[in-house]
Design a protein around this motif. Structure first.
Motif, PDB file in Angstrom:
ATOM      1  N   LEU A 165       0.523  -1.175  -0.417  1.00  0.00           N
ATOM      2  CA  LEU A 165      -0.122  -0.064   0.299  1.00  0.00           C
ATOM      3  C   LEU A 165       0.867   1.229  -0.099  1.00  0.00           C
ATOM      4  CD1 LEU A 165      -3.164  -1.351   2.611  1.00  0.00           C
ATOM      5  CD2 LEU A 165      -3.027  -0.409   0.694  1.00  0.00           C
ATOM      6  N   ASN A 166       2.003   0.999   0.557  1.00  0.00           N
ATOM      7  CA  ASN A 166       2.953   2.499   0.481  1.00  0.00           C
ATOM      8  C   ASN A 166       3.934   2.900  -0.281  1.00  0.00           C
ATOM      9  OD1 ASN A 166       5.463   3.596   1.462  1.00  0.00           O
ATOM     10  ND2 ASN A 166       4.191   4.267   3.850  1.00  0.00           N
ATOM     11  N   THR A 167       4.401   1.676  -0.742  1.00  0.00           N
ATOM     12  CA  THR A 167       5.172   1.564  -1.465  1.00  0.00           C
ATOM     13  C   THR A 167       5.018   1.461  -2.986  1.00  0.00           C
ATOM     14  OG1 THR A 167       5.978  -0.562  -1.573  1.00  0.00           O
ATOM     15  CG2 THR A 167       7.224   1.127  -0.191  1.00  0.00           C
ATOM     16  N   VAL A 168       3.759   0.756  -3.158  1.00  0.00           N
ATOM     17  CA  VAL A 168       3.157   0.364  -4.468  1.00  0.00           C
ATOM     18  C   VAL A 168       2.365   1.485  -5.104  1.00  0.00           C
ATOM     19  CG1 VAL A 168       1.916  -1.375  -5.921  1.00  0.00           C
ATOM     20  CG2 VAL A 168       3.691  -1.479  -4.984  1.00  0.00           C
ATOM     21  N   PHE A 169       1.186   1.381  -3.516  1.00  0.00           N
ATOM     22  CA  PHE A 169       0.164   2.503  -3.938  1.00  0.00           C
ATOM     23  C   PHE A 169       0.642   3.972  -3.328  1.00  0.00           C
ATOM     24  CE2 PHE A 169      -3.219  -0.422  -5.580  1.00  0.00           C
ATOM     25  CZ  PHE A 169      -2.666  -1.748  -5.476  1.00  0.00           C
ATOM     26  N   GLY A 170       1.112   4.184  -2.751  1.00  0.00           N
ATOM     27  CA  GLY A 170       1.788   5.216  -2.220  1.00  0.00           C
ATOM     28  C   GLY A 170       0.471   6.107  -1.256  1.00  0.00           C
ATOM     29  N   VAL A 171      -0.343   4.875  -0.892  1.00  0.00           N
ATOM     30  CA  VAL A 171      -1.420   5.791   0.167  1.00  0.00           C
ATOM     31  C   VAL A 171      -1.283   5.342   1.286  1.00  0.00           C
ATOM     32  CG1 VAL A 171      -3.635   5.175   0.671  1.00  0.00           C
ATOM     33  CG2 VAL A 171      -3.451   4.921  -1.589  1.00  0.00           C
ATOM     34  N   VAL A 244       5.526   3.209  -6.402  1.00  0.00           N
ATOM     35  CA  VAL A 244       5.198   3.116  -7.901  1.00  0.00           C
ATOM     36  C   VAL A 244       4.208   3.567  -9.056  1.00  0.00           C
ATOM     37  CG1 VAL A 244       4.487   0.971  -9.639  1.00  0.00           C
ATOM     38  CG2 VAL A 244       6.493   0.903  -7.770  1.00  0.00           C
ATOM     39  N   LEU A 245       3.108   4.082  -8.948  1.00  0.00           N
ATOM     40  CA  LEU A 245       2.239   4.681  -8.892  1.00  0.00           C
ATOM     41  C   LEU A 245       2.268   6.057  -9.490  1.00  0.00           C
ATOM     42  CD1 LEU A 245      -1.017   5.181  -9.882  1.00  0.00           C
ATOM     43  CD2 LEU A 245      -1.412   5.440  -7.800  1.00  0.00           C
ATOM     44  N   GLY A 250       3.848   8.670 -14.590  1.00  0.00           N
ATOM     45  CA  GLY A 250       5.007   9.776 -15.484  1.00  0.00           C
ATOM     46  C   GLY A 250       5.675   8.916 -16.387  1.00  0.00           C
ATOM     47  N   ALA A 251       5.885   7.898 -16.179  1.00  0.00           N
ATOM     48  CA  ALA A 251       6.114   6.737 -17.500  1.00  0.00           C
ATOM     49  C   ALA A 251       5.570   6.944 -18.682  1.00  0.00           C
ATOM     50  CB  ALA A 251       5.831   4.643 -17.419  1.00  0.00           C
ATOM     51  N   MET A 259       0.682   6.034 -19.528  1.00  0.00           N
ATOM     52  CA  MET A 259      -0.188   4.668 -19.599  1.00  0.00           C
ATOM     53  C   MET A 259      -1.342   5.215 -19.654  1.00  0.00           C
ATOM     54  SD  MET A 259       2.578   2.829 -17.455  1.00  0.00           S
ATOM     55  CE  MET A 259       1.461   1.098 -16.741  1.00  0.00           C
ATOM     56  N   SER A 260      -2.585   4.450 -19.667  1.00  0.00           N
ATOM     57  CA  SER A 260      -3.788   4.564 -19.545  1.00  0.00           C
ATOM     58  C   SER A 260      -4.193   4.304 -18.397  1.00  0.00           C
ATOM     59  CB  SER A 260      -4.766   3.624 -21.179  1.00  0.00           C
ATOM     60  OG  SER A 260      -5.232   2.399 -20.341  1.00  0.00           O
ATOM     61  N   ASP A 261      -5.462   4.388 -17.828  1.00  0.00           N
ATOM     62  CA  ASP A 261      -6.048   4.704 -16.284  1.00  0.00           C
ATOM     63  C   ASP A 261      -5.996   2.734 -16.438  1.00  0.00           C
ATOM     64  OD1 ASP A 261      -6.169   7.240 -15.968  1.00  0.00           O
ATOM     65  OD2 ASP A 261      -8.358   6.586 -15.566  1.00  0.00           O
ATOM     66  N   GLU A 262      -6.786   2.295 -17.424  1.00  0.00           N
ATOM     67  CA  GLU A 262      -6.887   1.044 -17.003  1.00  0.00           C
ATOM     68  C   GLU A 262      -5.324   0.174 -17.116  1.00  0.00           C
ATOM     69  OE1 GLU A 262      -8.449  -1.013 -20.258  1.00  0.00           O
ATOM     70  OE2 GLU A 262     -10.442  -0.784 -19.835  1.00  0.00           O
ATOM     71  N   GLU A 263      -4.210   0.529 -17.878  1.00  0.00           N
ATOM     72  CA  GLU A 263      -3.487  -0.161 -17.808  1.00  0.00           C
ATOM     73  C   GLU A 263      -3.004   0.347 -16.596  1.00  0.00           C
ATOM     74  OE1 GLU A 263      -1.820   1.779 -21.477  1.00  0.00           O
ATOM     75  OE2 GLU A 263      -0.384   0.473 -21.253  1.00  0.00           O
ATOM     76  N   MET A 264      -2.509   1.437 -16.398  1.00  0.00           N
ATOM     77  CA  MET A 264      -2.341   1.242 -14.247  1.00  0.00           C
ATOM     78  C   MET A 264      -3.710   0.480 -13.191  1.00  0.00           C
ATOM     79  SD  MET A 264      -1.057   4.612 -13.779  1.00  0.00           S
ATOM     80  CE  MET A 264      -1.537   6.122 -15.390  1.00  0.00           C
ATOM     81  N   ARG A 265      -4.374   0.321 -14.038  1.00  0.00           N
ATOM     82  CA  ARG A 265      -4.951  -0.119 -12.932  1.00  0.00           C
ATOM     83  C   ARG A 265      -4.939  -2.101 -12.669  1.00  0.00           C
ATOM     84  NH1 ARG A 265      -7.723  -5.295 -13.668  1.00  0.00           N
ATOM     85  NH2 ARG A 265     -10.301  -5.851 -11.683  1.00  0.00           N
ATOM     86  N   ASP A 266      -4.675  -1.840 -14.301  1.00  0.00           N
ATOM     87  CA  ASP A 266      -4.085  -3.635 -14.692  1.00  0.00           C
ATOM     88  C   ASP A 266      -3.194  -4.067 -13.753  1.00  0.00           C
ATOM     89  OD1 ASP A 266      -6.537  -3.860 -15.400  1.00  0.00           O
ATOM     90  OD2 ASP A 266      -5.711  -4.430 -17.290  1.00  0.00           O
ATOM     91  N   GLU A 267      -1.875  -3.161 -14.007  1.00  0.00           N
ATOM     92  CA  GLU A 267      -0.559  -3.820 -13.147  1.00  0.00           C
ATOM     93  C   GLU A 267      -0.395  -3.840 -11.813  1.00  0.00           C
ATOM     94  OE1 GLU A 267       0.152  -5.026 -15.357  1.00  0.00           O
ATOM     95  OE2 GLU A 267       0.823  -4.180 -17.694  1.00  0.00           O
ATOM     96  N   LEU A 268      -1.407  -2.588 -11.840  1.00  0.00           N
ATOM     97  CA  LEU A 268      -0.991  -2.191 -10.201  1.00  0.00           C
ATOM     98  C   LEU A 268      -1.810  -3.452  -9.536  1.00  0.00           C
ATOM     99  CD1 LEU A 268      -2.276   1.657  -9.106  1.00  0.00           C
ATOM    100  CD2 LEU A 268       0.007   0.647  -8.823  1.00  0.00           C
ATOM    101  N   LEU A 269      -2.802  -4.648  -9.887  1.00  0.00           N
ATOM    102  CA  LEU A 269      -3.241  -5.632  -8.820  1.00  0.00           C
ATOM    103  C   LEU A 269      -2.701  -6.677  -9.569  1.00  0.00           C
ATOM    104  CD1 LEU A 269      -7.222  -4.949 -10.086  1.00  0.00           C
ATOM    105  CD2 LEU A 269      -6.518  -4.406  -7.702  1.00  0.00           C
TER     106      LEU A 269
END
Ligand code: HEM
Length: 446
Positions: A165-171, A244-245, A250-251, A259-269
């Motif tokens: 949550l902290n390092t990947v999602f940054g929440v 990471v998010l 910025g990638a 990246m599209s929102d959908e791409e980001m969502r898929d990769e985060l999960l």
């Protein structure tokens, strides 16, 4: 030391099909039933009988050619990604992870997503997560009870989720963190709980998305993730953020597009599913093994207290060797390939076998023993130590996971004496995908 190669004479057993190495002559449903309950017995039994290359048949999955020989494994990991497909075999995951997930793609689309994801998982960027990892580990470990039997795996899951949550999602704080944590936990249940996976198998991946409980959990998680993505795109401090998010926002693709929102969502999960359970279970195994080897635990503690990392690194490598959480990786052939003297037909999957590679007595004397010392002078071999798979599909989070394991184990041994709760070593138990300690690493912390 090199292992025996597949050119050694094989036992004279009739090949079940032309072009395929030998294997058990049992009907597919029976092989599948035995495999689902006793995968390790199948692997050891077949290796004893047929050698380092054999064929098994699994319902829904097809024909697997299992490989234990380092040369054959090297051939697969260095092979042409157009010929050795990994994403195809993960198709079922597209239901929950989405079509853009790096896990379900092959060839160019795979490499393109992989390149976008790689930067945060290496070098200084990754080491930048040390402070956050340490603080989360300290806080979590401080809350563990002393002096009574305690199953560590659920706690390790909570800890690795917090780190993601902290390092990947940054929440990092407040209500949003609590909400996302809860939704991700429910989502993870879909991918790790065998009871939740059952509908997926029964009604198939296409229809399962419309299935109420599935749909609700996925919708909830999607809503929260898309909200985070939208906020991150607007964030004024994006440049300073290292999660990471934020880096994905910025990638840029090779053509310069974001990246599209959908791409980001898929990769985060995908990162969540690939990185959470695996790391938590590996950590649990490390503690389970150490708790039964007090002299190794003492050595580890005194090294850590002196500020040295060599024995810690070796302990992690030995845990991943002796208790790999994934027992084999698969590549489906898109055209015929010759491996180990067999012309294997297109359509079969070759499977570098983590278990068997890690138990090769020529590479690892006394392979059943937990001996971190074996890695002190000999670094792990690329094709003989494969807990993270290999080649262009090698685990994207391999360095991150080992770094995280080091942080957590360091904080744990600095604070606690560890004893096993029961005399007998914990058996290996397959839970959905990962191989876990039967009693969830039940220990007593003093
Ligand atoms: C001890 C912990 C871990 C273990 C044992 C592990 C193991 C693996 C294995 C065996 C594969 C398949 C490799 C292959 O097919 O050759 C894999 C792939 C992957 N892992 Fe891990 N993993 C761990 C932690 C992580 C973490 C922490 C992350 C990210 C946060 C992660 C992200 C991924 C991704 C994205 C892939 C797909 C790579 C691709 O297809 O290109 N893993 N992992």
């Amino acid at each position: 030391m090199e292992a025996a190669t597949t050119t050694a004479p094989r036992p004279a057993i009739r090949a079940p099909e032309r072009g395929l190495p030998p294997g058990p002559p049992l009907p597919k449903p029976i092989q599948t039933a035995i495999w689902s309950r006793q995968a390790r017995r199948v692997l050891y039994g077949c290796q004893d009988r047929y050698g380092d290359m054999f064929t098994i048949r699994i319902a829904y999955e097809g024909t697997w050619v299992i490989l234990a020989d380092p040369e054959a494994i090297k051939q697969v990991f260095t092979g042409d990604p157009k010929v050795f497909h990994a994403g195809e075999g993960n198709e079922i995951l597209a239901t929950v992870l989405g079509r853009n997930s790096v896990l379900v793609l092959d060839e160019k689309p795979h490499m393109s997503q992989r390149k976008l994801l790689l930067p945060p998982f290496h070098g200084e960027r990754m080491q930048g997560y040390e402070q956050a990892m340490t603080e989360i580990a300290e806080q979590e470990i401080e809350s563990w009870p002393r002096g009574k039997p305690y199953a560590l795996r659920p706690r390790m899951q909570a800890l690795t989720l917090e780190i993601i949550l902290n390092t990947v999602f940054g929440v990092r704080e407040g209500e949003r963190l609590a909400e996302l944590r809860e939704a991700l936990r429910e989502f993870l249940d879909l991918t790790t709980n065998p009871a939740a996976l059952l509908p997926l198998l029964l009604i198939g991946p296409e229809r399962v998305r419309g299935f109420g409980p599935f749909r609700r959990r996925i919708d909830r998680v999607d809503g929260l993730i898309y909200r985070e993505i939208a906020e991150r795109r607007r964030a004024e401090d994006l440049e300073e953020r290292d999660d990471v998010l934020s880096l994905l926002v910025g990638a840029r693709h090779e053509d310069g597009s974001p990246m599209s929102d959908e791409e980001m969502r898929d990769e985060l999960l995908t990162l969540l599913v690939a990185g959470h359970e695996t790391t938590a279970t590996s950590l649990s195994w490390a503690v389970e093994r150490l708790s039964r080897h007090p002299e190794k635990l003492d050595r580890l503690r005194s090294d850590v207290e002196d500020g040295h990392d060599a024995y810690l690194t070796a302990t992690i490598q030995e845990t991943l060797r002796l208790r790999p959480v994934i027992s084999l990786v698969l590549r489906k052939l898109t055209e015929p390939v010759e491996i180990g003297g067999y012309e294997l037909p297109a359509g079969v999957s070759v499977a570098p076998c983590v278990y068997l590679a890690h138990r090769n007595p020529e590479v690892y004397p006394e392979p059943q023993r937990f001996l971190p010392e074996r890695f002190l002078d000999n670094p792990p071999g690329t094709y003989t130590w494969i807990p993270f798979g290999g080649g262009v599909r090698r685990c994207l989070g391999a360095s991150f996971a080992q770094f995280e394991m080091a942080v957590v184990l360091r904080e744990l041994v600095k604070r606690h004496q560890i004893r096993p709760a029961k005399a007998k070593s914990e058996r290996i138990f397959r839970r959905a995908i990962t191989e876990t300690p039967r009693n969830n690493a039940e220990v007593i912390l003093d």
